[in-house]
Design a protein around this motif. Sequence first.
Motif, mmCIF file in Angstrom:
data_model
loop_
_atom_site.group_PDB
_atom_site.id
_atom_site.type_symbol
_atom_site.label_atom_id
_atom_site.label_comp_id
_atom_site.label_asym_id
_atom_site.label_seq_id
_atom_site.Cartn_x
_atom_site.Cartn_y
_atom_site.Cartn_z
ATOM 1 N N MET A 1 0.850 -1.282 -0.084
ATOM 2 C CA MET A 1 -0.216 0.117 0.200
ATOM 3 C C MET A 1 0.979 1.205 -0.011
ATOM 4 O O MET A 1 0.339 2.231 -0.037
ATOM 5 C CB MET A 1 -0.878 0.168 1.170
ATOM 6 C CG MET A 1 -2.296 -0.962 1.116
ATOM 7 S SD MET A 1 -3.118 -0.738 2.440
ATOM 8 C CE MET A 1 -3.458 0.959 2.601
ATOM 9 N N LYS A 3 3.640 3.783 1.862
ATOM 10 C CA LYS A 3 4.442 4.478 3.096
ATOM 11 C C LYS A 3 3.360 4.151 4.523
ATOM 12 O O LYS A 3 3.522 3.954 5.507
ATOM 13 C CB LYS A 3 4.594 6.049 2.907
ATOM 14 C CG LYS A 3 5.470 6.408 4.064
ATOM 15 C CD LYS A 3 5.840 7.882 3.541
ATOM 16 C CE LYS A 3 6.629 8.378 4.791
ATOM 17 N NZ LYS A 3 6.978 9.892 4.304
ATOM 18 N N TYR A 4 1.992 4.493 4.114
ATOM 19 C CA TYR A 4 1.152 4.702 5.266
ATOM 20 C C TYR A 4 0.259 3.186 5.311
ATOM 21 O O TYR A 4 -0.339 3.081 4.210
ATOM 22 C CB TYR A 4 0.112 5.701 5.236
ATOM 23 C CG TYR A 4 0.967 6.951 5.114
ATOM 24 C CD1 TYR A 4 1.620 7.413 6.482
ATOM 25 C CD2 TYR A 4 1.245 7.726 3.814
ATOM 26 C CE1 TYR A 4 2.274 8.780 6.553
ATOM 27 C CE2 TYR A 4 1.988 8.939 4.219
ATOM 28 C CZ TYR A 4 2.535 9.486 5.452
ATOM 29 O OH TYR A 4 3.122 10.486 5.415
ATOM 30 N N GLN A 5 0.293 2.547 6.300
ATOM 31 C CA GLN A 5 -0.710 1.563 6.332
ATOM 32 C C GLN A 5 -1.899 1.608 7.123
ATOM 33 O O GLN A 5 -1.811 2.506 8.082
ATOM 34 C CB GLN A 5 0.184 0.359 7.258
ATOM 35 C CG GLN A 5 1.324 -0.224 6.328
ATOM 36 C CD GLN A 5 0.923 -0.834 5.307
ATOM 37 O OE1 GLN A 5 -0.095 -1.605 4.932
ATOM 38 N NE2 GLN A 5 1.904 -0.773 4.260
ATOM 39 N N LEU A 6 -3.143 1.250 6.643
ATOM 40 C CA LEU A 6 -4.200 1.838 7.272
ATOM 41 C C LEU A 6 -4.770 0.401 8.196
ATOM 42 O O LEU A 6 -4.746 -0.667 7.764
ATOM 43 C CB LEU A 6 -5.333 1.887 6.370
ATOM 44 C CG LEU A 6 -4.917 3.409 5.523
ATOM 45 C CD1 LEU A 6 -6.146 3.565 4.342
ATOM 46 C CD2 LEU A 6 -4.996 4.556 6.372
ATOM 47 N N ASP A 7 -5.224 0.816 9.373
ATOM 48 C CA ASP A 7 -5.981 -0.301 9.764
ATOM 49 C C ASP A 7 -7.386 -0.657 9.147
ATOM 50 O O ASP A 7 -7.672 0.031 8.191
ATOM 51 C CB ASP A 7 -6.159 -0.022 11.220
ATOM 52 C CG ASP A 7 -6.987 1.256 11.761
ATOM 53 O OD1 ASP A 7 -7.240 1.850 10.642
ATOM 54 O OD2 ASP A 7 -7.246 1.231 13.002
ATOM 55 N N MET A 11 -9.459 1.635 6.348
ATOM 56 C CA MET A 11 -9.785 1.052 5.165
ATOM 57 C C MET A 11 -11.168 1.171 4.824
ATOM 58 O O MET A 11 -11.456 1.288 3.762
ATOM 59 C CB MET A 11 -9.093 -0.232 5.006
ATOM 60 C CG MET A 11 -7.970 -0.724 4.930
ATOM 61 S SD MET A 11 -7.414 -2.219 4.452
ATOM 62 C CE MET A 11 -7.336 -2.926 6.157
#
Length: 43
Positions: A1, A3-7, A11
């Motif tokens: 995804m 640089k930033y991962q979403l929980d 999402m």
Amino acid sequence: MGKYQLDYKGMQLVEKFHEKYSNVKDDKKARVQALLKKAGKKK
């Protein structure tokens, strides 16, 4: 995804945002076509 991962909640919010704004474009196209049909009938 990237640089930033979403929980999971993040999402869901992103999906709702994209659904909201992707449907607006479709509605505009449908509305324009309906107006063109009405204008054609009047002539």
